[in-house]
Design a protein around this motif. Structure first.
Motif, mmCIF file in Angstrom:
data_model
loop_
_atom_site.group_PDB
_atom_site.id
_atom_site.type_symbol
_atom_site.label_atom_id
_atom_site.label_comp_id
_atom_site.label_asym_id
_atom_site.label_seq_id
_atom_site.Cartn_x
_atom_site.Cartn_y
_atom_site.Cartn_z
ATOM 1 N N GLY A 36 -5.065 29.214 51.114
ATOM 2 C CA GLY A 36 -5.994 29.777 50.135
ATOM 3 C C GLY A 36 -7.361 29.135 50.245
ATOM 4 O O GLY A 36 -8.397 29.812 50.135
ATOM 5 N N SER A 79 -12.412 32.922 44.077
ATOM 6 C CA SER A 79 -11.806 31.752 43.439
ATOM 7 C C SER A 79 -10.856 32.165 42.323
ATOM 8 O O SER A 79 -9.810 31.511 42.082
ATOM 9 C CB SER A 79 -12.900 30.826 42.895
ATOM 10 N N ILE A 90 -7.506 33.063 43.810
ATOM 11 C CA ILE A 90 -6.664 31.922 44.184
ATOM 12 C C ILE A 90 -6.054 31.270 42.949
ATOM 13 O O ILE A 90 -4.887 30.833 42.960
ATOM 14 C CB ILE A 90 -7.449 30.882 45.020
ATOM 15 N N LEU A 127 -1.233 35.119 51.923
ATOM 16 C CA LEU A 127 -0.599 34.114 51.073
ATOM 17 C C LEU A 127 0.754 34.600 50.536
ATOM 18 O O LEU A 127 1.695 33.825 50.392
ATOM 19 C CB LEU A 127 -1.520 33.764 49.895
ATOM 20 N N VAL A 140 -10.803 31.145 50.871
ATOM 21 C CA VAL A 140 -11.937 31.061 49.947
ATOM 22 C C VAL A 140 -13.179 30.563 50.681
ATOM 23 O O VAL A 140 -14.293 31.063 50.474
ATOM 24 C CB VAL A 140 -11.596 30.135 48.751
#
Length: 570
Positions: free
Chosen positions: A258, A269, A272, A155, A262
């Motif tokens: 993301g 979580s 993120i 990310l 997940v």
């Protein structure tokens, strides 16, 4: 920019403290998402309520700490930028006072006014915003990217690509904006010039019913300024929407990536959520940088215009004395020539000599070179050829103060201050009231001054609008006389006076200032007839010189003017 940046050096310690405080605030803001991730991934699953309150309290303290640090740093930045701008404006003003008249002609007065006001304001805004956001925003971007690489490298790569594209777009926009803002500032110069002309000549505009024409002229200049500003603003306006688009695109990509991570169990979580918090921080910081670059573009364009004045070379240096002296004459010229535009000579081959205490009259039609000749004596301009003598020395060998201190001068269209009569005559020289009163009596001004409410303390309107033309001229003559100069120049100073007052003025000057060397420019033969030497100028050439009687015999133009004005030859 190097010269402008030098004004930050005296404030380096305060700037360093401000940077440190901003750095501390940025660190505190960057730690908040980590604590939030700890609460979501650690405390909530373990149902650790005390841990939630402890981490939440720490987050609250950090938020208040970051706010306090940002407010403190912003106040320090405002103080530094204001003090730096004050010093910059002071130095710019002092430099304009030292510019030669030729340099002022090139820059133009309206441009100087614009640089002292609008440009210094833009520089102030630039340094203020750089100190406020130029530290915090890059810290949040770099710190956020670094921490997100530890959180989720895939990310973070998406975020890095988006930020790189955003900064590249901002750089392109800024590169196009700076030259456009320079042109916008130049258009402001034109608008300021028209405003000054209309403010100074408002009576003439109304008397000739030119309001509509002047309104159209100002509207055209205002429109040109608006178009130039729109051209610059249109380019810079792309920065924020483009940044928004790229960052929102990045946000979509981050959320999609993301969610996949997940779903596959490769990302918690809480991570993120922390990552999205960092993304929001980075997005806010990037948008702040986009706005900062707008201020930077304006500031750089203005800084370059200011530096043009600050770094303007001294073009009237004092030359060594050498053998250039002429004992005896107080004023004179030897084959002096000068041209304003370097094409056609405005004064050509002028030669004359005048002893100390004598009087010189200068006569000629409009554009003959009368004021040009006096400007060379004062060294407002340097002669292109020949020599100009003052005090038996070449004016180029006299320092500014040594030269100008000899003179008292009254030029056409001089302005009066919006201040007391005393201050207008003293003119910031701290002269005694006795000296001011004596000068006013000699200038034939005391008669109306003592009738004003308050006398010497009566306040004048802007440009002396509450006085008649003749009263204004007499105040200006009193100003020139008040410091008892060795050389007095009256450039058409009696044009608004009746013949009786003008005659009384010249008689009073000869009576009260017996040793003064007097230079009178006038269209009236009666004002010059007592002069020891009279110069007759035509189209920049000295066509005749001598006493009143000699010129009646030898100069046809002078004789015709005497006949027309005085009704005879004697």
């Amino acid at each position: 920019m190097k010269t402008i940046l030098g004004y930050l050096r005296p404030h380096a310690p305060r700037v360093a403290v401000g940077v440190t405080v901003k750095f501390t605030a940025a660190v505190l803001e960057l730690l908040l998402p980590l604590l939030l991730a700890h609460i979501i991934d650690g405390c909530v699953p373990a149902q650790d309520l005390p841990g939630v309150f402890q981490a939440g309290g720490l987050m609250l303290a950090m938020a208040f700490g970051a706010a306090f640090c940002n407010i403190t740093a912003n106040r320090m930045a405002a103080w530094v930028s204001m003090d730096m701008t004050r010093q910059l404006r002071r130095d710019l003003y002092e430099r304009t006072l030292l510019l030669s008249q030729a340099q002022l002609d090139r820059f133009t007065v309206s441009s100087i006014v614009s640089r002292l006001t609008n440009d210094t304001y833009n520089v102030h805004q630039m340094f203020d915003k750089i100190q406020r956001g130029g530290i915090r925003a890059p810290m949040l971007v770099l710190g956020g990217l670094t921490l997100t690489f530890f959180q989720a490298p895939p990310l973070a790569l998406v975020q890095l690509a988006v930020c790189s594209a955003t900064f590249f777009a901002i750089w392109l926009v800024t590169r196009q904006g700076i030259p456009r803002y320079t042109r916008a500032q130049e258009s402001v110069d034109t608008m300021v010039r028209i405003l000054r002309e209309n403010a100074a000549g408002v009576r003439v505009v109304k008397a000739l019913a030119c309001q509509e024409r002047e309104r159209d002229r100002f509207a055209a200049a205002s429109r040109a300024s608006r178009e130039a500003e729109e051209a610059a603003g249109g380019i810079m306006a792309a920065a924020n929407p483009l940044s928004d688009f790229l960052l929102n695109l990045g946000l979509v990509l981050v959320v999609l990536a993301g969610a996949l991570l997940v779903d596959r169990g490769r990302l918690a979580s809480g991570q993120i959520v922390a990552f999205l918090s960092y993304f929001a921080l980075i997005q806010t910081a990037t948008l702040g940088l986009a706005k900062l670059f707008v201020k930077y573009s304006k500031g750089v364009a203005s800084a370059r215009r200011i530096e043009e004045v600050l770094l303007a070379p001294e073009d009237q240096k004092v030359r060594p004395v050498g053998g250039g002296s002429l004992p005896g004459p107080e004023l004179g010229m030897e084959n002096a020539s000068f041209s304003y535009l370097g094409v056609e000579k405005d004064l050509d081959g002028a030669s004359f000599l005048l002893k100390k205490g004598q009087s010189l009259g200068i006569l000629g039609p409009t554009g003959a070179g009368k004021t040009t000749l006096v400007s060379l004596l004062l060294r407002l301009y340097d002669a292109d050829g020949g020599v100009v003598w003052v005090g038996g020395r070449d004016v180029a060998t006299l320092g500014r103060e040594a030269l100008r201190g000899r003179f008292g001068a009254v030029f056409q269209n001089e302005a009066l201050l919006n201040d007391s009569v005393y201050e207008n005559i003293s003119f910031l020289r701290d002269l005694s009231r006795e000296a001011v009163t004596a000068a006013a009596r000699t200038a034939q001004a005391w008669e109306f001054i003592e009738k004003l409410p308050g006398g010497l303390d009566a306040r004048l309107d802007i440009r002396g609008a509450n006085l008649s033309g003749g009263q204004r001229q007499r105040l200006l003559i009193a100003r020139a006389l008040a410091a008892r100069p060795g050389i007095l120049i009256l450039d058409s100073a009696d044009s608004a006076l009746d013949y009786r007052t003008a005659a009384a003025l010249h008689a009073a000057v000869r009576r009260d200032f017996p040793g003064v060397t007097l230079v009178v420019i006038s269209e009236r033969v009666a004002s010059l007839r007592e002069a020891d030497r009279i110069l007759v100028l035509e189209e920049g050439r000295l066509t005749a010189q001598g006493t009143h009687e000699e010129l009646l015999e030898t100069c046809g133009r002078y004789r015709r003017m005497a006949e027309l004005q005085m009704g005879g030859l004697k």
